[in-house]
Design a protein around this motif. Sequence first.
Motif, mmCIF file in Angstrom:
data_model
loop_
_atom_site.group_PDB
_atom_site.id
_atom_site.type_symbol
_atom_site.label_atom_id
_atom_site.label_comp_id
_atom_site.label_asym_id
_atom_site.label_seq_id
_atom_site.Cartn_x
_atom_site.Cartn_y
_atom_site.Cartn_z
ATOM 1 N N GLU A 1 0.834 -1.196 0.000
ATOM 2 C CA GLU A 1 0.000 0.000 0.000
ATOM 3 C C GLU A 1 0.870 1.248 0.000
ATOM 4 O OE1 GLU A 1 -3.182 -0.140 2.896
ATOM 5 O OE2 GLU A 1 -4.020 -1.813 1.757
ATOM 6 N N ARG B 1 3.814 16.338 -1.062
ATOM 7 C CA ARG B 1 2.376 16.248 -1.284
ATOM 8 C C ARG B 1 2.062 16.710 -2.702
ATOM 9 N NH1 ARG B 1 1.123 12.707 1.062
ATOM 10 N NH2 ARG B 1 -0.990 13.230 0.569
ATOM 11 N N GLU C 1 -7.274 10.179 1.827
ATOM 12 C CA GLU C 1 -6.958 11.590 1.568
ATOM 13 C C GLU C 1 -7.386 12.474 2.738
ATOM 14 O OE1 GLU C 1 -5.109 12.285 -0.841
ATOM 15 O OE2 GLU C 1 -5.380 10.574 -2.172
ATOM 16 N N ILE D 1 1.131 10.142 -6.400
ATOM 17 C CA ILE D 1 1.338 11.161 -7.432
ATOM 18 C C ILE D 1 2.644 11.904 -7.158
ATOM 19 C CG2 ILE D 1 0.417 13.284 -8.458
ATOM 20 C CD1 ILE D 1 -2.391 12.297 -7.536
ATOM 21 N N ALA D 2 2.847 12.266 -5.874
ATOM 22 C CA ALA D 2 4.057 12.990 -5.495
ATOM 23 C C ALA D 2 5.292 12.116 -5.719
ATOM 24 C CB ALA D 2 3.964 13.443 -4.043
ATOM 25 N N PHE E 1 -2.939 -0.748 -3.082
ATOM 26 C CA PHE E 1 -3.613 0.520 -2.823
ATOM 27 C C PHE E 1 -2.639 1.660 -3.086
ATOM 28 C CE2 PHE E 1 -4.452 4.156 -0.056
ATOM 29 C CZ PHE E 1 -5.766 4.429 -0.383
ATOM 30 N N MET E 2 -3.161 2.751 -3.653
ATOM 31 C CA MET E 2 -2.342 3.958 -3.795
ATOM 32 C C MET E 2 -3.234 5.188 -3.690
ATOM 33 S SD MET E 2 -0.035 5.273 -6.999
ATOM 34 C CE MET E 2 -1.211 6.513 -7.539
ATOM 35 N N ASP E 3 -2.839 6.171 -2.884
ATOM 36 C CA ASP E 3 -3.601 7.432 -2.852
ATOM 37 C C ASP E 3 -2.757 8.545 -3.472
ATOM 38 O OD1 ASP E 3 -1.813 8.259 -0.921
ATOM 39 O OD2 ASP E 3 -3.217 8.019 0.758
ATOM 40 N N SER E 4 -3.105 9.800 -3.236
ATOM 41 C CA SER E 4 -2.420 10.885 -3.939
ATOM 42 C C SER E 4 -0.949 10.996 -3.552
ATOM 43 C CB SER E 4 -3.134 12.216 -3.697
ATOM 44 O OG SER E 4 -2.940 12.655 -2.362
ATOM 45 N N SER E 5 -0.557 10.329 -2.470
ATOM 46 C CA SER E 5 0.875 10.301 -2.121
ATOM 47 C C SER E 5 1.678 9.695 -3.268
ATOM 48 C CB SER E 5 1.092 9.465 -0.860
ATOM 49 O OG SER E 5 0.209 9.864 0.162
ATOM 50 N N GLU F 1 -3.092 5.514 9.088
ATOM 51 C CA GLU F 1 -3.813 5.783 7.839
ATOM 52 C C GLU F 1 -4.421 4.501 7.262
ATOM 53 O OE1 GLU F 1 -0.742 9.445 6.779
ATOM 54 O OE2 GLU F 1 -0.649 7.586 5.633
ATOM 55 N N PHE G 1 -14.177 11.135 -6.328
ATOM 56 C CA PHE G 1 -14.469 9.749 -5.978
ATOM 57 C C PHE G 1 -15.748 9.604 -5.167
ATOM 58 C CE2 PHE G 1 -10.036 7.595 -6.397
ATOM 59 C CZ PHE G 1 -9.860 8.212 -7.620
ATOM 60 N N SER H 1 0.882 8.715 11.185
ATOM 61 C CA SER H 1 0.661 8.238 9.815
ATOM 62 C C SER H 1 0.488 6.715 9.771
ATOM 63 C CB SER H 1 1.800 8.690 8.902
ATOM 64 O OG SER H 1 3.023 8.139 9.323
ATOM 65 N N GLN I 1 -7.198 0.752 -9.484
ATOM 66 C CA GLN I 1 -7.430 1.776 -8.444
ATOM 67 C C GLN I 1 -6.372 2.886 -8.531
ATOM 68 O OE1 GLN I 1 -5.409 2.116 -5.362
ATOM 69 N NE2 GLN I 1 -6.670 3.847 -4.695
ATOM 70 N N ASP J 1 0.814 4.906 0.626
ATOM 71 C CA ASP J 1 0.090 6.064 1.169
ATOM 72 C C ASP J 1 1.102 7.049 1.725
ATOM 73 O OD1 ASP J 1 0.956 4.855 3.505
ATOM 74 O OD2 ASP J 1 -1.049 4.427 4.291
ATOM 75 N N HIS J 2 0.636 8.064 2.404
ATOM 76 C CA HIS J 2 1.513 9.099 2.956
ATOM 77 C C HIS J 2 2.511 8.496 3.936
ATOM 78 C CE1 HIS J 2 1.773 11.669 6.699
ATOM 79 N NE2 HIS J 2 2.490 12.379 5.871
ATOM 80 N N HIS J 3 2.056 7.491 4.698
ATOM 81 C CA HIS J 3 2.922 6.842 5.678
ATOM 82 C C HIS J 3 4.129 6.180 4.991
ATOM 83 C CE1 HIS J 3 4.098 4.819 9.325
ATOM 84 N NE2 HIS J 3 3.970 3.640 8.770
ATOM 85 N N MET K 1 -3.614 17.130 -4.453
ATOM 86 C CA MET K 1 -4.776 16.541 -5.126
ATOM 87 C C MET K 1 -5.789 15.920 -4.169
ATOM 88 S SD MET K 1 -4.486 17.229 -8.247
ATOM 89 C CE MET K 1 -5.780 16.191 -8.890
ATOM 90 N N ALA L 1 -5.625 13.114 -11.433
ATOM 91 C CA ALA L 1 -4.610 14.164 -11.356
ATOM 92 C C ALA L 1 -4.147 14.604 -12.748
ATOM 93 C CB ALA L 1 -3.420 13.663 -10.543
ATOM 94 N N ARG M 1 -7.038 5.194 -11.474
ATOM 95 C CA ARG M 1 -8.068 6.211 -11.240
ATOM 96 C C ARG M 1 -7.476 7.438 -10.537
ATOM 97 N NH1 ARG M 1 -13.232 6.308 -11.496
ATOM 98 N NH2 ARG M 1 -13.849 6.904 -9.398
ATOM 99 N N VAL M 2 -6.573 7.192 -9.597
ATOM 100 C CA VAL M 2 -5.929 8.298 -8.882
ATOM 101 C C VAL M 2 -5.053 9.112 -9.843
ATOM 102 C CG1 VAL M 2 -4.251 8.852 -7.063
ATOM 103 C CG2 VAL M 2 -6.010 7.123 -6.645
#
Lengths: 101, 148
Positions: free
Chosen positions: A19, B108, B50, A59-60, A53-57, B20, B119, B17, A84, A21-23, B111, A92, A87-88
């Motif tokens: 996954e 960051r 997010e 993208i960075a 899983f991937m969120d906007s983190s 999350e 979503f 974090s 998934q 994420d930001h963490h 987004m 963006a 889609r993120v």
Amino acid sequence: MEMTYRSEDRYLTIQLSGELDHHAAKNLMDSIDRLLEQTLPVKTFLDLGELSFMDSSGIAVVLRAKRRMEALSGNLVVINIPRQAARVLETAGLGRYVDLL
Amino acid sequence: MKARSTNYIIFEFLSRSANEGFARGAVACFAAQLDPTLEELGDIKTAVSEAVTNAIVHAYPDTLGRIFIKARVLEDNILEIVVQDWGKGIPDVEQARQPLYTTGGEERSGMGFTIMESFMDRLYVRSVPGKGTKVTMRRRIKPRRTGL
């Protein structure tokens, strides 16, 4: 989050799993930075195939890797993007800046 | 927002974090009773991730604080998720909701709100500087005909 890689003739493939994420992103960015400095690739493939899983983190992470590759006069291609994560990245509009396969 | 709810969960955690993954996973488990598709579940997990990341990074930048989540099932197969903090607050919510706007630096992407908006069906953001932020999101899960 796990990262594995293989480097051959300055072609680098980085495989991410788990996954993103930001963490996970902070350590991952540092690891990718170090790897690019060590291997000085002309082309890097960022393989997202095993990401669950991937969120906007993410993208960075992709944008930073792209900038680092440009600084090395190389390029970055993102491959095997799960639905998934796609889609993120699409939300963006990342396809305008980075090669997504 | 008065709406009749048939089920809910409430949980609270510290703005680390490491939490999350737990937060989005817990909401996804709760959402499972609405029989979402994998794509719907992915959207919900992403939106929660997010909102929680925003709270961790922006509400409590130099401190640890409380993050509260309430998820409810409303009539008509609607899932509502509230993510609330008691942190710094957002001085200009409209600006914060703009794509690519971030005060989080290179780590960051700016987004977060754009993804929550795309979503989910609805996104409400209430924030008072110095008091905190409350993000409310709703998504209708399309009823599916399952195994007869």
